[in-house]
Design an enzyme around this catalytic site. Structure first.
Site, PDB file in Angstrom:
ATOM      1  N   GLU A 116      40.501  50.316  60.977  1.00 45.44           N
ATOM      2  CA  GLU A 116      41.440  49.468  61.695  1.00 45.44           C
ATOM      3  C   GLU A 116      40.949  49.143  63.109  1.00 45.44           C
ATOM      4  O   GLU A 116      40.985  48.000  63.539  1.00 45.44           O
ATOM      5  CB  GLU A 116      42.791  50.192  61.751  1.00 45.44           C
ATOM      6  CG  GLU A 116      43.857  49.528  62.590  1.00 45.44           C
ATOM      7  CD  GLU A 116      44.378  48.253  61.965  1.00 45.44           C
ATOM      8  OE1 GLU A 116      43.953  47.928  60.850  1.00 45.44           O
ATOM      9  OE2 GLU A 116      45.188  47.572  62.620  1.00 45.44           O
ATOM     10  N   ASP A 117      40.466  50.157  63.809  1.00 41.10           N
ATOM     11  CA  ASP A 117      40.240  50.008  65.243  1.00 41.10           C
ATOM     12  C   ASP A 117      38.776  49.961  65.679  1.00 41.10           C
ATOM     13  O   ASP A 117      38.490  49.811  66.866  1.00 41.10           O
ATOM     14  CB  ASP A 117      40.910  51.163  66.002  1.00 41.10           C
ATOM     15  CG  ASP A 117      42.415  51.140  65.837  1.00 41.10           C
ATOM     16  OD1 ASP A 117      42.935  50.076  65.494  1.00 41.10           O
ATOM     17  OD2 ASP A 117      43.045  52.185  66.034  1.00 41.10           O
TER      18      ASP A 117
END
Ligand code: MN
Length: 728
Positions: free
Chosen positions: A82-83
């Site tokens: 996700e990051d």
């Protein structure tokens, strides 16, 4: 300093893994720690802490829960896709497809933050549950993730904290409960409650004589004293204990209306022995060791509860003067209490219980099944809330199969749970051999038999939609009507729509009305007016949901076309989101009424600016309001408030009724209230042994004058001696 923190957390995690009974794939975990550190390097959390501390802590929580290596590895990597620039493929190559699938599941849930809009929330909840049904470990990682985020929520802005707390309370804590992870459930609830109702939370915190660590220590001392004394008599029973969570106490106080002093099971110790004789022996020894509180002893062994629950209960006082509850039971009684009646038979027959996780998964799958053909988002939200509510009832079919239903379910819900064909052919029901009405609410331990007919053309009645409790039954009934009763649906729908139009004062010349309704019909994706009526008839289109918009459209049209004033409807009542209270120098401020004194319009009131939730309004003479505000601890937080001129809302007030006990007293009171159209929110009745009756009745009134007229009317009831408004 940040580097040192990270190192400590990693060391702690490694220690925990090494100290665990499970054998972990330590090299995989180490590689995952490395990867997470590298991937997140340079990223920070709202708290200023290095980002990687978060996945490390989440992994730590999961080790404590006894999860496997793959789960720990996935937890460490749960935010990298996700990051950071890691891809799912990368994770899969390095750590295997199973870990990648877990990371993917967690990422997907995380990508869809719930909002306060119900449809959105429902849509996300559905995805969340879908993910869960594929691999339950995804949900467990998500729970640990949420737990750590809630633990470190200080950095978030207020609205986000409240939203997350609400969502945690509504979705995650009940899930943790369903999965049987009590510690996580309780901590999630307490962390949320602290944000949602900080005043009550703090009140309870303060009322608890001991601080958190002391509470755990106190319990340990009690347990070891019990064990010590019993071992003097060559008994080595299993002793366990628990401290009631703040939320648990909160529920007892605010839902069951108990005063803090009336809650005797803040601490509870359970002693499990091999046979019934030992139960009574242990009871004697406990009463010898601690001073029992009179009238708090209950023998559910000689007189089991209706659901077959058996135990001895007593409340005693420690030498620190703290009361605690002791439950004494045999292992067999314990299994029945923990796993319901089904366990009782299985225990007797020596059948091993099904794998717990499997059972839970089955529940999740069934839940998803029921959602498939629902197209109304509000229904889904309702289903999640009722179907996840922490209390279930377990009832038996005549053959002995155990069916689990949410509390409040009726025999109709039961029938539809068995099969839609059983529900559709239902004509009646027997509970424990007796014929009951169709709105009968089933209780744990009851044997329910559905009476059916083979008569052709027979089907459910529309009234059932108002009786059933589960979304499953409601959907199945609607499905039947949709399929079988087109004519009837059209008629019913037309009548319903006409009634609603009249009720809302929507009037137009016929031709214009036809056109107007056709636009509304298209908006609901119906091709013809007939389809539209039919959809309303079977419940596919809910009037309660479309009316506000329809009315808006109407008003806009009326305005645009300049229709003569006699046709205009009155504007909808102004919506007060401030509860009818004006706060000096503040507009649009959140207002809540303090539960300690429940002010109603007419009362002299004052406001307190809380840290978590706008302004809390108290009666001026409430015990929680300082007599002299200048002397208060934070005088600037007390603000002047007053009632608005015109108030349309309902307020709760609690009446303490003292009466001579007689038959049908309660019925007379409720009938009187009903005849005055006064809403009853709660009733608690107590019978002190002296032939009197004491009742606490919470009613809805629109102000002080209304309240006084209610009191006057109730005072005339035969036997009622005194009625007081209760603030506490
Ligand atoms: Mn996370």
């Amino acid at each position: 300093m940040k580097e040192a923190d990270k190192r400590t957390i990693i060391d702690e995690l490694r220690e925990r893994l090494a100290g665990s009974e499970k054998s972990y794939d330590l090299s995989a975990v180490d590689r995952a720690i490395e990867t997470a550190c590298r991937a997140h390097s340079g990223q920070c959390r709202a708290s200023g802490e290095e980002y990687v501390c978060h996945p490390l802590r989440v992994a730590g929580i999961l080790v404590e829960l006894g999860m496997d290596s793959e789960t720990i590895v996935a937890a460490l990597l749960h935010d990298v896709v996700e990051d950071t620039d890691w891809t799912l493929d990368g994770v899969s190559r390095q750590f295997g497809p199973d870990v990648a699938a877990l990371v993917d599941g967690v990422t997907k849930i995380g990508k869809l933050p719930f909002t306060t809009r119900e449809e959105q929330q429902a849509e996300n909840a559905r995805k969340l549950l879908l993910a869960m049904s594929q691999d339950i470990r995804v949900i467990i990682i998500k729970l640990a993730d949420r737990l750590h985020n809630m633990r470190t929520s200080e950095g978030w802005e207020e609205q986000k904290r409240r939203d997350k707390a609400k969502e945690t309370m509504d979705i995650y804590a009940p899930l943790a409960h369903r999965l049987g992870i009590r510690t996580v459930k309780e901590e999630l609830e307490d962390l949320s409650l602290r944000i949602l109702d900080p005043v009550a939370y703090q009140e309870i915190e303060e009322a608890l004589a001991l601080r958190e660590e002391e509470r755990a220590r106190f319990l340990e001392t009690i347990k070891s004293r019990v064990r010590g004394r019993l071992s003097d008599y060559q008994m080595e029973p299993y002793v366990e204990g628990r401290v009631k969570s703040i939320t648990g106490i909160y529920r007892k106080m605010y839902i069951h209306g108990k005063a803090f002093d009336e809650i005797y099971d803040v601490y509870a110790v359970r002693v499990i022995v091999d046979n019934v004789t030992d139960c009574y022996n242990v009871l004697g020894l406990i009463h010898d060791l601690f001073r029992p509180i009179p009238n708090r002893f209950k023998d559910y062994i000689s007189t089991p509860k209706a659901n077959m629950y058996q135990s001895l209960h007593t409340t005693v006082i420690s030498k620190e003067k703290i009361p605690f509850e002791v439950q004494i039971r045999t292992w067999e009684m314990h299994y029945t209490a923990e796993y319901g009646v089904a366990a009782h038979w299985k225990y007797k027959l020596g059948i091993q219980r099904r794998d717990k996780l499997e059972e839970r998964l089955a529940w999740v799958r069934q839940f998803i099944e029921n959602q498939k053909d629902v197209d109304d988002a509000e229904d889904i939200v309702r289903s999640i809330k009722t179907d996840l509510s922490p209390e279930d009832v377990f009832v038996l079919t005549p053959k002995g199969d155990v069916i689990s239903l949410p509390v409040g379910s009726t025999v109709i819900d039961f029938a539809y749970t068995i099969h839609s064909a059983v529900g559709n052919r239902m004509v009646g029901a027997k509970v424990d051999g007796r014929i009951v009405s169709l709105d009968y609410e089933v209780r744990t331990g009851e044997i329910v038999e559905v009476l059916t007919t083979a008569a052709p053309g027979h089907g459910p009645s529309r009234d059932w939609l108002n009786i059933v409790r589960t979304g499953e039954a409601r959907n199945k009934i609607r499905a039947w009507f949709k399929k079988e009763r087109r004519e009837e649906n059209v008629q019913q729908g037309r009548a319903e729509l006409e009634r609603e139009l009249a009720r809302n004062g929507i009037r137009l010349p016929d031709d214009q009305m036809g056109e107007f309704l056709l636009t509304q019909c298209k908006k609901q994706h119906c091709d013809t007016m007939e389809d539209f009526y039919a959809a309303i008839g079977y419940g596919g289109v809910l009037l309660s949901r479309i009316m506000p918009r329809l009315k808006e459209d109407y008003l806009r049209m009326v305005k645009a076309e300049d229709i003569p004033p006699e046709r205009l409807v009155t504007a909808p009542p102004r919506h007060h989101n401030n509860g009818g209270v004006i706060i000096d120098d503040m507009d649009n401020c959140l207002v809540k009424f303090a539960r300690c004194c429940n002010p109603v319009p007419g009362d002299d009131i004052i406001g307190f600016i809380t840290r978590g939730y706008g302004v809390s309004v108290h009666q001026r003479d409430c015990v929680n309001v300082p007599k002299d505000l200048a002397m208060a601890e934070e005088p600037e937080r007390w603000v002047r408030v007053s009632w608005e001129e015109e108030i349309r809302e309902e307020f709760k007030a609690t009446l303490h009724i003292d009466a001579a006990d007689r038959r049908a007293l309660l019925a007379d009171i409720t009938t009187q209230l009903a005849s005055m159209h006064v809403m009853i929110h709660a009733i608690n009745a107590r019978e002190p042994k002296d032939g009197s009756a004491v009742m606490l009745v919470t009613v809805g009134v629109n102000g002080l004058e209304h309240l006084h007229s209610v009191i006057t009317r109730l005072s005339r009831i035969d036997g009622v001696r005194r009625i007081e408004r209760r603030n506490q």
